[in-house]
Design a protein around this motif. Structure first.
Motif, short mmCIF file in Angstrom:
data_model
loop_
_atom_site.label_atom_id
_atom_site.label_comp_id
_atom_site.label_asym_id
_atom_site.label_seq_id
_atom_site.Cartn_x
_atom_site.Cartn_y
_atom_site.Cartn_z
N ARG A 177 5.99 11.27 -12.19
CA ARG A 177 4.74 11.37 -11.75
C ARG A 177 3.85 10.51 -11.96
NH1 ARG A 177 2.03 14.53 -15.06
NH2 ARG A 177 0.64 15.44 -13.31
N TRP A 178 4.42 9.10 -12.34
CA TRP A 178 3.91 7.90 -12.55
C TRP A 178 3.17 7.37 -11.08
CZ3 TRP A 178 1.71 5.01 -15.97
CH2 TRP A 178 1.56 3.74 -15.62
N PRO A 179 1.92 7.11 -11.13
CA PRO A 179 1.13 6.95 -9.97
C PRO A 179 1.63 5.61 -9.12
CG PRO A 179 -0.33 7.48 -11.65
CD PRO A 179 0.87 7.37 -12.37
N LEU A 180 2.15 4.65 -9.73
CA LEU A 180 2.78 3.49 -9.40
C LEU A 180 4.14 3.45 -8.69
CD1 LEU A 180 0.82 0.84 -11.77
CD2 LEU A 180 0.27 1.55 -9.29
N ASP B 144 0.87 -1.23 0.02
CA ASP B 144 0.08 0.07 -0.12
C ASP B 144 1.06 1.13 0.08
OD1 ASP B 144 0.85 0.29 2.39
OD2 ASP B 144 -1.14 0.06 3.64
N GLU B 145 0.38 2.30 -0.07
CA GLU B 145 1.02 3.47 -0.12
C GLU B 145 1.92 3.67 1.07
OE1 GLU B 145 0.05 4.59 -3.06
OE2 GLU B 145 -1.78 3.43 -2.79
N ALA B 146 1.82 3.15 2.19
CA ALA B 146 2.69 3.40 3.30
C ALA B 146 3.56 2.32 3.28
CB ALA B 146 1.83 3.39 4.74
N GLY B 147 3.68 1.30 2.30
CA GLY B 147 4.80 0.46 2.15
C GLY B 147 4.35 -0.93 3.13
N ALA B 148 2.83 -1.24 3.70
CA ALA B 148 2.69 -1.94 4.25
C ALA B 148 2.19 -3.26 3.22
CB ALA B 148 1.40 -1.85 5.23
N ALA B 149 2.65 -4.60 3.65
CA ALA B 149 1.88 -5.43 2.56
C ALA B 149 0.64 -5.93 3.05
CB ALA B 149 3.03 -6.86 2.78
N LYS C 227 12.01 -0.94 -0.89
CA LYS C 227 12.91 -0.36 0.21
C LYS C 227 12.24 0.11 1.37
CE LYS C 227 16.13 3.47 0.90
NZ LYS C 227 15.39 4.71 1.25
N GLN C 228 11.08 0.84 1.05
CA GLN C 228 10.13 1.40 2.13
C GLN C 228 9.32 0.20 2.69
OE1 GLN C 228 6.36 2.92 0.30
NE2 GLN C 228 6.03 4.40 1.89
N HIS C 229 8.97 -0.82 2.19
CA HIS C 229 8.44 -1.79 2.80
C HIS C 229 9.37 -2.52 3.73
CE1 HIS C 229 6.37 -5.50 3.58
NE2 HIS C 229 7.20 -6.13 3.08
N ASN D 64 5.17 -2.58 -10.61
CA ASN D 64 6.11 -1.98 -9.75
C ASN D 64 6.04 -2.41 -8.31
OD1 ASN D 64 6.61 -0.73 -12.22
ND2 ASN D 64 6.58 1.31 -11.52
N ASP D 65 5.20 -3.23 -8.02
CA ASP D 65 5.20 -3.71 -6.64
C ASP D 65 5.76 -5.22 -6.67
OD1 ASP D 65 3.95 -5.33 -4.46
OD2 ASP D 65 2.11 -4.34 -4.58
#
Lengths: 409, 337
Positions: free
Chosen positions: A329-332, A59-64, A340-342, A277-278
């Motif tokens: 600006r790519w939304p994904l 998700d946006e916050a990097g949570a699976a 890395k964030q995750h 990209n996920d």
């Protein structure tokens, strides 16, 4: 209804051209974790929503989140990040050596690293890969020697392809990586044939293949899906929808009207549309399709929704046809940043570790480059010119021996 | 030995290879349960099972592509393209893929496939069931091109083609499937059972690719022919009353140039006969090579007898078909020179 106006031809037009700001508001990005993960024997006809939705785990916050979370071990996540960073660093370095005149041509996969890397990791080492030219991450994730890849790019004395192929058209039997063709899409039905052979022989290995969104317009795409469904071949067929086929956006392959995953429905296959990209979503969807194929449950079409941040090749200038900042600006987002964030979020990664890994990857690529350049760069002859008469046939026929003699080698 | 027509001989070659090599698979349109529109695969699915002999979708490009993938895996696919006229959708897979795979992969991957396809006219097939496109394939490096002219050769050459590790295009002149047609369409066809080359050895044997056969020895003129035209050339030579040396090329690539050169140096004259269209036909290549290698021995210009540079017209089939009378006139012309 009677005709009320003159007929007119629809010629697709992308959302923005150079100097304009792309409006992504019409792009529907479903929230992560919404789609359920069906059992691998789910009938294709009850899976049609998967062709129009999007499998997303991060998700946006990097949570699976959600059922598709493949629950990879920290070691797997770290390996995935390392392979993606290696791929990006390798690409940047090869782009630079092309600009320095050490090779004639190069193609980067920037922004698409999760596709090849996560997919290679989700498949078994013995599975046969039939790639297009932008899946160098497959070789890197299979830990193929970077030096060997570079030697092909340089066409130098250690180029196993003996200077016969354009740079990046890798081939490696040892790594289960089929010879890349410059003719787009030909590998898609070939992969189906390989998978059919594996089934004929009662083997356990499956095949996987990749084409871009543009190549879905080729007849080979239709052949592949037809033969795959007719013989229920154990194959995973992937469309990397990176939005751009050189200068034509995906609308010229029919992407304005429907999704590429939805092509599967007409053939009676499951079609999965995946956030390309996920890293976790790509891994999970590929594993699902591979398990399905391996259990005689048939083929799957996967659309990997991503963005070609790089030019098509070193011969291309995308600023001539699309806005320069579109990828930013790519939304994904960026697949490396998202993983890395995750990893930071779940406490297995830190900025310091990332900086150290980047330095290490950079050192590895530089060391490989140094070694590869020791075997020569463009202009050095990979072998005697006599070698160009070999491998046309298994044995060199008489007329080629005579032509070789005429050349004087 | 058994008496066979060309269909039975071709069937026997596949039967032998399916039996000998578990990697051999046979597929194509209508070839499985039904046994092929010309019956070349009759009985093979029943004998070897439908995983090794099976029907394919109507997609020649897909047939070739999947055969390449199977070849890369390690099988030996033998595919049928129902008519040579239908082979063009598979052109990219043959030319850009099968033919170049070994080369472009540095010898790591190859596709040992055999592409069987009935060619040629004389059966009232019209323009989409009569073509002889062999020169389209002889132009492509990496392919081998074979055209047999009788049952004994058809079986031995097909076995050699299947065993070959390079891709082979194997054209079967459909007009001689049932008998050695000499071009006299108004006379009854003599069946292969009345011809010595209709006596086909049992079991396994090979005829090496790249070896021509001298079907008639002679001193006056060399005639180069293949497929149906081998029989037409013999009839034409008999009509002309010329002591022709008739060579059946059997394989166009690799070409048995040594056999051709030895004969032309002996006779000093050469006539080339093929059913395919003239311009850039394989006859042009033969003519060039004979000129390059035998110029000082030639006593007359080389003459070609070919199909006209038109599509194969349904109602004018016999005006199109290069029959014995045209061969006779060519021989007489070259003898005058």
């Amino acid at each position: 209804m009677s005709q009320t106006s003159a007929l007119r031809l629809h010629v697709p037009e992308p959302k923005a051209r150079p100097g304009e700001a792309t409006d992504f508001s019409g792009l529907v990005i479903p929230a992560a974790g919404v789609l359920k993960r069906p059992p691998i024997d789910e009938p294709d006809h009850s899976m049609r929503d998967y062709a129009f939705g999007m499998i997303r785990v991060l998700d946006e916050a990097g949570a699976a989140v959600g059922e598709w979370d493949p629950k990879l071990t920290p070691e797997m996540l770290k390996a995935g990040l390392r392979y993606m960073l290696t791929t990006r660093t390798y690409d940047e370095r090869m782009m630079r050596v092309q600009r320095q005149g050490k090779t004639s041509f190069y193609m980067k996969c920037t922004g698409e690293e999760a596709v090849a890397v996560a997919q290679a990791m989700a498949l078994d080492r013995g599975d046969m890969l039939f790639p297009s030219y932008r899946q160098q991450g497959l070789l890197i994730a299979r830990e193929h020697s970077l030096v060997d890849m570079m030697c092909q790019v340089y066409n130098n004395t250690k180029d196993r392809l003996k200077g016969r192929q354009l740079p990046v058209m890798y081939s490696s039997k040892d790594s289960g990586f089929f010879s890349i063709s410059g003719n787009l899409g030909t590998q898609f039905p070939q992969a189906v044939g390989w998978a059919m052979a594996s089934a004929i022989k009662g083997d356990t290995r499956i095949a996987a293949s990749w084409v871009g969104d543009g190549t879905t317009a080729e007849a080979d795409f239709h052949y592949a899906l037809t033969f795959a469904t007719v013989y229920q071949a154990p194959v995973v067929l992937n469309v990397v929808n990176n939005q751009w086929a050189i200068s034509t956006f995906q609308g010229f392959a029919g992407g304005e009207q429907t999704t590429f995953a939805a092509r599967a429905i007409g053939y009676g296959l499951p079609g999965l549309r995946v956030d390309g990209n996920d890293f976790l979503a790509v891994y999970a969807a590929t594993k699902w399709a591979a398990d399905r194929a391996r259990n005689n449950l048939g083929p799957t079409l996967i659309e990997l929704y991503t963005y070609r941040a790089a030019p098509h090749s070193t011969s291309d200038d995308p600023s001539a046809y699309r806005p320069d900042d579109e990828f930013k600006r790519w939304p994904l987002g960026d697949p490396i940043e998202r993983l890395k964030q995750h990893m930071e979020r779940i406490g297995i990664w830190s900025e310091a570790e990332h900086t150290a890994l980047l330095a290490q990857v950079d050192d590895d690529v530089r060391a490989a480059q140094k070694e590869a350049e020791g075997y020569g760069t463009l202009g050095v002859k990979p072998a005697s010119a006599a070698s160009m008469f070999e491998d046309v046939y298994k044995d060199v026929p008489q007329h080629l021996i005579r032509q070789r003699q005429e050349l004087g080698v | 030995m058994a008496t066979m027509n060309m269909i039975q001989a071709i069937n026997s070659a596949m039967d032998v290879m399916l039996e000998r090599d578990r990697g051999t698979v046979v597929f194509g349109e209508d070839v499985g349960y039904f046994g092929g529109v010309f019956r070349c695969t009759a009985g093979l699915q029943k004998k070897y099972g439908k995983e090794r002999v099976f029907d394919a979708p109507i997609a020649e490009g897909g047939i070739l592509a999947t055969a390449i993938g199977m070849g890369v895996y390690g099988l030996r696919p033998v595919v049928e393209i129902q008519f040579a006229d239908y082979i063009y959708p598979a052109f990219d897979q043959l030319v850009s893929e099968a033919a170049r795979l070994r080369y472009r992969s540095g010898g790591e991957f190859w596709a040992p496939i055999t592409v069987r396809s009935p060619c040629g006219g004389g059966i009232f097939g019209g323009q989409t069931h009569s073509q002889s496109p062999e020169a389209v394939f002889t132009h492509v490096c990496g392919l081998k091109t074979v055209i047999p002219s009788n049952p004994v050769d058809a079986k031995g050459l097909l076995i050699a083609a299947i065993e070959d590790d390079d891709p082979v295009v194997f054209f079967e002149p459909k007009r001689i499937y049932n008998g050695p047609f000499e071009g006299y369409h108004d006379r009854p066809l003599v069946p292969w059972s009345k011809h010595p080359l209709g006596e086909v050895p049992d079991g396994y044997y090979r005829i090496e690719l790249g070896k021509a056969a001298i079907v008639r020895e002679g001193a006056a003129v060399t005639v180069l022919a293949y497929g149906t035209m081998v029989h037409v050339a013999q009839a034409g030579a008999a009509e002309a009353g010329v002591d022709a040396e008739i060579i059946d090329l059997r394989t166009l690539v690799p070409l048995d140039i040594d056999c051709i050169v030895a004969s032309v140096k002996k006779t000093g004259r050469c006539v080339i006969v093929h059913e395919a269209t003239k311009t850039s036909g394989f006859g042009a290549e033969l003519m060039a090579q004979v000129q390059e290698l035998c110029f000082a021995h030639l006593e007359a210009p080389i003459v070609r007898v070919t199909g006209w540079d038109t599509p194969y017209p349904h109602a004018f089939e016999w005006e199109y078909f290069p029959g014995p009378d045209r061969v006779k006139r060519a021989l007489l012309k070259v003898m005058e020179g």
